[in-house]
Design an enzyme around this catalytic site. Structure first.
Site, PDB file in Angstrom:
ATOM      1  N   GLU A  84      -1.516  60.084  48.541  1.00 17.86           N
ATOM      2  CA  GLU A  84      -1.499  59.646  50.037  1.00 17.86           C
ATOM      3  C   GLU A  84      -0.612  58.502  50.605  1.00 17.86           C
ATOM      4  O   GLU A  84      -0.133  58.705  51.624  1.00 17.86           O
ATOM      5  CB  GLU A  84      -3.091  58.823  50.083  1.00 17.86           C
ATOM      6  N   GLU A 137     -15.789  51.120  55.452  1.00 16.76           N
ATOM      7  CA  GLU A 137     -15.212  51.991  56.262  1.00 16.76           C
ATOM      8  C   GLU A 137     -16.249  52.916  56.988  1.00 16.76           C
ATOM      9  O   GLU A 137     -15.875  54.265  57.235  1.00 16.76           O
ATOM     10  CB  GLU A 137     -14.166  52.889  55.605  1.00 16.76           C
ATOM     11  N   ASP A 141      -5.212  49.431  48.317  1.00 17.19           N
ATOM     12  CA  ASP A 141      -5.514  50.733  48.640  1.00 17.19           C
ATOM     13  C   ASP A 141      -4.472  51.716  47.960  1.00 17.19           C
ATOM     14  O   ASP A 141      -3.788  52.136  48.649  1.00 17.19           O
ATOM     15  CB  ASP A 141      -5.702  51.167  49.905  1.00 17.19           C
TER      16      ASP A 141
HETATM   17  C1  BDP Z   1      -8.115  55.263  51.522  1.00 22.40           C
HETATM   18  C2  BDP Z   1      -8.186  56.548  52.484  1.00 22.40           C
HETATM   19  C3  BDP Z   1      -9.488  56.915  53.131  1.00 22.40           C
HETATM   20  C4  BDP Z   1     -10.603  56.781  51.997  1.00 22.40           C
HETATM   21  C5  BDP Z   1     -10.854  55.600  51.253  1.00 22.40           C
HETATM   22  C6  BDP Z   1     -11.694  55.546  50.242  1.00 22.40           C
HETATM   23  O1  BDP Z   1      -7.297  56.151  53.680  1.00 22.40           O
HETATM   24  O2  BDP Z   1      -9.201  58.222  53.362  1.00 22.40           O
HETATM   25  O3  BDP Z   1     -11.757  57.222  52.441  1.00 22.40           O
HETATM   26  O4  BDP Z   1      -9.496  55.261  50.795  1.00 22.40           O
HETATM   27  O5  BDP Z   1     -11.127  55.420  48.969  1.00 22.40           O
HETATM   28  O6  BDP Z   1      -7.258  55.405  50.720  1.00 22.40           O
HETATM   29  O7  BDP Z   1     -13.042  55.383  50.104  1.00 22.40           O
END
Ligand code: BDP
Length: 737
Positions: A426, A305, A398
């Site tokens: 989240e 990401e 996730d």
């Molecule tokens: C996801 C989230 C994001 C996090 C990512 C992570 O949406 O904000 O940065 O995981 O775990 O759940 O790195």
């Protein structure tokens, strides 16, 4: 005039006498109202004997004394000698009595374990809270107080407890500007601006709360890291926190941004095999350890990401992790290297976090995202240094309301694996839904990976009993912020609590933990505890049902993840789109991950493949994770998939109504402030559950072309109404760090 005065007085009265703001968490220590229990405790405790040889022992003694004085409403004397009814605290080094009596414990208490024993000493009855180390004594002290707060008998104690996992760590996704990624409880509790000079009482209370449930590590900063935290002024702030936490047994960790040598070090590269880079990190570690001798190490999100990583330099995750491991090893530090990675080709955070981006989804994610972490990490098994842990999220995608366990958890027998859960909700209603997560944690911990035959549970992989791990760890993404009650929803505290308790002992049941937490946080009243425990125990399944039943996943609003948006098809990359995950079409619903589809199932052991590979036998709670199922497929209930889907969504929303009704009947047991908070939040939850249900069913109906079964209340809004909703300021998405 008179009337308004009366009203005011009433308000004051109820405020002062009945309100609780939740700040004290599960450490309230209110006077025990139950006469029989009070009598028992008073007849076992009159004083404390403790040699306050360290800051930790001083803390233990002070905690015990002040807690007991409140709980028992009695003066608890300081005693030099262990007399009758004395609680003796200490280690063999600090207490001769313990030195003598602890020998009878035929158990290795290790570095953190404790024993709480009723003993006779020179003919006098004493309670001994003993450990090999000071921190063990503190853990034992909190355990003893937990017994009293939950009205357990302390007449004849013979308790021995040792944590099953070595590193029990909170991960804060806190940014240096105090915004919290996926935080719903206010801003960060770390006030970087006033540190190191100003030590907020919160830091101490945070440490106490964590120590009370055995959490022994904290990563202060967001995995989407900011290199600034590695600069001297920030390290001095980190040191100040570490100094506060140390006597509570809590080690501090930081997230390291992979390209910090470029960002703050003036180097041209961050290539992990480059000697200058390695020297830079080695020097950085020297600086850190000079300030913080017990610094825990780094948590690193790389090539994920938008975060830089070794692949940017043609290196592997192992190359990257090992470079950090080597520079940390001389200091005794460790690396937690995250396995949350998926195809790193298109990485624009603005797109990730913007809502309803325009344009069409690209076809970038050619490979099922489910498979990517395994594909990248499995070949590296055995290649990581001894002080590296690969930190794996509980599921392959996730933190969804329900995921099958991540296949990596059963695929790296020669690697230390840490398990990562998300306490912040989240994907579970954020700050407003009552969702008790212990059943989710347990579902994963109890899942059988079959890596070494039957009974190879995730818990045993993580605690090192199955594979010879050199280090063991478990992490929880914190749900803590500066809201007065720490977690926004009063029941969010239960998730923090449950994480700590399970990290210490994953054999505890969700029910036991709920019960303990309720008794300490609210009241020991049996009626109340039974009813609210039922609410808690059903709450996760309710959320799964009104959000993502039968194995649906990732169908929430893009970016902010608040509310349903299964229709979204235009996010920056294919695997950021709900349509990618549910694959609804005229024929059916769900993601075919069998051999006819992405074949992600092949990443599991054969027995697991058998369990989930056939849609006729697959556990239906996972069916849409692994199969594209026809709308008229007969489910085990005899209903069609569409009928079952409708039932689940309706059952989920109905469960929230039931939760509300149950709670409404409990007014007399709860202080006004928290009663009202929970009541109002449940109302919001009900509205949102109905929103989820209606929006999802109306949308899926455009494919199934079947009516919602008639006995159900029909959706009042149209699909378009739901699609029009926008939440540009939804919390938790401030990614400016
Ligand atoms: C996801 C989230 C994001 C996090 C990512 C992570 O949406 O904000 O940065 O995981 O775990 O759940 O790195």
């Amino acid at each position: 005039m008179k009337r308004s005065f009366l009203f005011f007085a009433l308000l004051m009265f109820s405020g002062v006498c009945r309100a609780e703001d939740g700040y004290r968490l599960w450490l309230r220590y209110n006077k025990i109202e139950n006469a029989a229990m009070l009598h028992q405790y008073r007849s076992n405790i009159s004083g404390i004997a403790a040699h306050e040889a360290s800051a930790t022992l001083m803390i233990a003694k002070k905690e015990l004394q002040s807690a007991l004085e409140h709980l028992l409403d009695a003066k608890i004397a300081d005693q030099q000698e262990a007399g009758d009814k004395t609680v003796v605290l200490g280690t063999p080094q600090t207490s001769p009595v313990i030195n003598r009596l602890l020998r009878s414990v035929n158990f290795n208490l290790g570095k953190e374990g404790y024993a709480i024993l009723t003993k006779k000493n020179d003919g006098k009855k004493i309670t001994m809270i003993a450990a090999n180390t000071d921190i063990g004594v503190l853990y034992g002290t909190f355990a003893f107080l937990r017994l009293i707060q939950t009205f357990q008998s302390i007449d004849e104690l013979s308790i021995v407890s040792v944590p099953k996992i070595q590193h029990r760590v909170l991960n804060h996704w806190d940014n240096l500007n105090r915004s919290v990624e996926r935080g719903y409880a206010g801003i960060s509790i770390w006030n970087w601006h006033t540190l190191p000079g100003y030590i907020d009482q919160r830091y101490i209370d945070y440490a106490r709360a964590n120590a009370s449930i055995g959490i022994n590590g904290t990563v202060l900063t967001n995995v989407n890291a900011n290199s600034l935290v590695l600069t001297r002024p920030y390290l001095e702030k980190v040191k100040a926190l570490a100094d506060v936490f140390r006597p509570y047994g809590i080690q501090v960790y930081l997230t390291a941004k992979f390209n910090a040598p470029v960002e703050i070090g003036g180097l041209k590269t961050a290539d992990p095999l480059n000697a200058e880079v390695k020297n830079w990190w080695a020097k950085k570690c020297d600086d850190i350890y000079e300030l913080i001798p017990d610094f825990g190490g780094f948590l690193i999100k790389a090539n994920s990401e938008g975060q830089p990583g070794p692949q940017g330099y043609g290196r592997t995750h192992a190359d990257g992790a090992n470079m950090f491991a080597d520079v940390l090893a001389p200091h005794g530090g460790m690396v937690m290297w995250r396995a949350f990675v998926y195809d790193a080709r298109v990485q624009k955070e603005e797109e990730h976090f913007s809502e309803g981006a325009t344009g069409h989804s690209s076809d970038i994610a050619a490979e099922d995202r489910f498979k990517q972490a395994y594909d990248e990490f499995k070949p590296l098994d055995g290649k990581f240094r001894k002080n590296v842990l690969v930190q794996v999220k509980n599921g392959p995608i996730d933190f969804q309301p329900r995921e099958p366990f991540s296949p990596l958890l059963g695929a790296m027998p020669q690697t230390n694996l840490a398990l990562e859960f998300q306490l912040t909700q989240e994907y579970l209603g954020q700050g407003t839904h009552l969702v008790y997560e212990a059943p989710l944690f347990k579902e994963c911990l109890n899942a059988d990976t079959y890596i070494r035959g039957e009974g190879s549970t995730v818990a045993k992989v993580i605690d090192g009993s199955l594979q010879r791990s050199t280090i063991t760890a478990i992490a929880g993404v914190a749900n803590i912020g500066n809201d007065i009650n720490w977690t926004a929803h009063p029941f969010g505290q239960a998730n923090w609590y449950a994480f700590g308790r399970l990290a210490w002992n994953h054999d505890l049941s969700s029910e036991e933990i709920a019960e303990e937490w309720l008794k300490q946080t609210f009241t020991n009243d049996g009626q109340f505890v039974a009813k609210v425990k039922d609410i808690m125990m059903g709450s996760r399944e309710a959320a799964v049902n009104y959000m993502t039943p039968l194995g649906l996943h990732h169908i929430m609003g893009t970016g902010h993840h608040y509310g349903p948006a299964p229709w979204v098809a235009n996010a920056g990359r294919a695997d950021w789109n709900p349509v990618y995950y549910h694959k609804a079409d005229q024929t059916g619903l769900g993601f075919d991950r069998t051999a006819t589809g992405s074949n992600a199932l092949a990443q599991y052991a054969p027995r697991v493949q058998q369990q989930w590979g056939n849609r006729n036998t697959c556990d239906e709670k996972f069916i849409l994770w692994f199969h594209h199922v026809p709308w008229n497929f007969r489910m085990k209930s005899g209903k069609t998939l569409w009928g079952e889907l409708c039932d689940k969504y309706y059952a989920g929303a109905a469960a929230v109504r039931w939760m509300e009704q149950q709670w409404d009947g409990l007014r007399k047991y709860v202080d006004r402030q928290r009663f009202e908070q929970v009541r109002m939040l449940l109302k919001i939850q009900e509205k949102e559950a109905v929103w989820w249900r209606n929006a999802c069913l109306l949308y899926f109906q455009t494919f199934s072309k079947q009516p919602i079964p008639g006995q159900n209340e029909p959706p009042r809004e149209s699909l378009d109404d739901y699609k029009r909703l926008r939440f540009p300021l939804a919390p938790g998405i401030n990614n400016v760090n």
